[in-house]
Design a protein around this motif. Structure first.
Motif, mmCIF file in Angstrom:
data_model
loop_
_atom_site.group_PDB
_atom_site.id
_atom_site.type_symbol
_atom_site.label_atom_id
_atom_site.label_comp_id
_atom_site.label_asym_id
_atom_site.label_seq_id
_atom_site.Cartn_x
_atom_site.Cartn_y
_atom_site.Cartn_z
ATOM 1 N N HIS A 145 53.138 -0.410 112.769
ATOM 2 C CA HIS A 145 52.188 -1.329 112.146
ATOM 3 C C HIS A 145 52.699 -2.770 112.171
ATOM 4 O O HIS A 145 51.904 -3.717 112.244
ATOM 5 C CB HIS A 145 51.878 -0.872 110.718
ATOM 6 C CG HIS A 145 51.243 0.489 110.681
ATOM 7 N ND1 HIS A 145 51.728 1.516 109.925
ATOM 8 C CD2 HIS A 145 50.178 0.982 111.359
ATOM 9 C CE1 HIS A 145 50.977 2.583 110.116
ATOM 10 N NE2 HIS A 145 50.041 2.282 110.982
ATOM 11 N N ARG A 194 41.474 -3.130 111.258
ATOM 12 C CA ARG A 194 42.670 -2.285 111.125
ATOM 13 C C ARG A 194 42.324 -0.991 110.402
ATOM 14 O O ARG A 194 41.739 -1.017 109.317
ATOM 15 C CB ARG A 194 43.758 -3.039 110.359
ATOM 16 C CG ARG A 194 44.333 -4.199 111.125
ATOM 17 C CD ARG A 194 45.202 -5.088 110.262
ATOM 18 N NE ARG A 194 44.391 -5.904 109.349
ATOM 19 C CZ ARG A 194 44.868 -6.867 108.597
ATOM 20 N NH1 ARG A 194 46.155 -7.144 108.627
ATOM 21 N NH2 ARG A 194 44.076 -7.550 107.808
ATOM 22 N N TYR A 244 44.713 1.922 109.621
ATOM 23 C CA TYR A 244 46.081 2.405 109.746
ATOM 24 C C TYR A 244 46.340 3.628 108.866
ATOM 25 O O TYR A 244 45.795 3.736 107.761
ATOM 26 C CB TYR A 244 47.082 1.313 109.335
ATOM 27 C CG TYR A 244 47.102 0.084 110.213
ATOM 28 C CD1 TYR A 244 46.547 0.089 111.481
ATOM 29 C CD2 TYR A 244 47.705 -1.092 109.755
ATOM 30 C CE1 TYR A 244 46.576 -1.051 112.276
ATOM 31 C CE2 TYR A 244 47.742 -2.235 110.541
ATOM 32 C CZ TYR A 244 47.179 -2.211 111.791
ATOM 33 O OH TYR A 244 47.221 -3.340 112.571
ATOM 34 N N THR A 248 45.551 4.059 113.839
ATOM 35 C CA THR A 248 46.762 4.877 113.975
ATOM 36 C C THR A 248 46.584 6.190 113.220
ATOM 37 O O THR A 248 46.038 6.211 112.112
ATOM 38 C CB THR A 248 48.012 4.151 113.446
ATOM 39 O OG1 THR A 248 47.822 3.816 112.057
ATOM 40 C CG2 THR A 248 48.285 2.887 114.237
#
Length: 359
Positions: A207, A229, A231, A275
């Motif tokens: 990250h 984003r 994450y 992610t």
């Protein structure tokens, strides 16, 4: 005297398999499912183990007949293609699978193995990509070395010739030769860079890498582009080369931002950084318990169909001004981390998927 057997075999080893595995009673009730099964359907294994195998399929006719034949010893193994139901809230389309049914434990239980059709295709794609990358890498290295030596001679000869010339018009020609030789030298240096740069190993937080790249891209493309984003903060650090990973992600994001030129003008260009942790992931025929899955997704026009299968080859670019080296270097840097980059693209959606093993 009758020798007693354990009531059930140990199933822990099934969690290391890439395929979905379930152990069933002769009546179809589930005894056990492995981690891959749980991950593929997104349903806790406790919930799956309470269910009936026949409820998992869109059409259970072939399954019932094949299952009964295996249970009744008409044949030891059955194989067929089927469609599995997705859990509520997941994708609407059923999951195509290849089904293998086998008797185990002296006929007291049945082993059900499911191989995703897409997984088979993906593994074949991975193998082709890795083989092509190895061949391409060796070709590039040999070709670059063959080009580099003559380039030095050409540049040196042009400089000596320039010293003997008095006519400014002729000197202009020697300057063209020197300039073009320098440009080709820079290209060769870029081709050779991944092979001669030391691999700096340290703890890497993915990250932090993404935030660095995000700031660089937004600094260059400040208007009309939004970077979202998504994450998974629980991902662990791993050993790797932070600068190589920054460069790999930057190359992909930079290409995406450039491909979004029209949408940037319209003010609705979006790049998503996502992610996740992948479990029991196979990369290049190697099985890993845990892997980073990084998706870089954009809403651009997509990769041109004529180069879609060759985008990781050197000197292949969808832009007239592109060098065709960005994705080649990105793939090479990720492969140095035992990972792989894949691409799925269609009009309005392109996703680059990076997978890297985690500790």
């Amino acid at each position: 005297m009758k020798i007693s057997r354990p009531q059930a075999p140990a199933y822990d080893s099934f969690d290391h398999l890439a395929t979905m595995v379930a152990v069933l009673r002769p009546d179809g009730r589930c005894v056990y499912v492995n981690a891959t099964f749980e991950a593929a359907l997104g349903v806790p294994r406790k919930a799956l183990q309470k269910g009936d195998v026949f409820d998992w399929f869109v059409d259970d006719t072939t399954l019932r007949s094949t299952f009964a034949s295996v249970v009744n010893n008409e044949f030891s193994t059955g194989r067929f293609e089927a469609l599995m139901r997705r859990p509520p809230g997941g994708p609407a389309d059923p999951l195509p699978v290849h089904v293998i049914i086998t008797q185990i434990d002296h006929g007291e239980q049945v082993l059900l193995e499911l191989v995703e059709v897409e997984q088979q295709a993906r593994q074949e794609r991975e193998t082709r990509t890795l083989d092509q990358a190895r061949v391409t890498k060796e070709l590039i290295r040999n070709l670059a070395h063959e080009i580099k030596n003559p380039l030095g001679g050409i540049r040196g000869a042009a400089q000596l010739l320039e010293m003997e010339l008095d006519d400014p018009a002729l000197i202009e020609y020697t300057q063209v030769i020197i300039h073009e030789a320098d440009r080709l030298q820079a290209l060769v240096d870029r081709l050779l860079a991944p092979h001669r740069r030391p691999h700096i190993v340290a703890d890497v937080n993915i990250h932090e890498v993404l935030e660095r790249v995000r700031s660089l891209v937004l600094a260059e493309f400040s208007r009309g582009l939004k970077v979202v984003r998504d994450y998974d903060a629980s991902l662990p650090e791993f050993r790797g080369d932070r600068e190589q990973l920054i460069q790999a992600v930057l190359n992909i994001m930079h290409n995406a931002a450039q491909a979004l030129s029209q949408r940037r003008q319209d003010g609705d260009a979006v790049i998503i950084l996502r992610t996740r942790a992948g479990r029991q992931v196979t990369i290049g025929k190697q099985r890993y318990r845990l892997a980073l899955e990084l998706h870089i997704e954009d809403n651009g026009p997509g990769v041109p169909s004529e180069i879609r299968d060759r985008i990781f080859f050197p000197l292949v670019s969808g832009r007239d001004s592109g060098s065709g080296l960005g994705l080649t270097l990105a793939q090479d840097f990720v492969q140095q981390h035992h990972g792989l980059i894949e691409c799925e693209s269609e009009s309005g959606r392109t996703v680059f998927k990076i997978q890297i093993p985690l500790p």
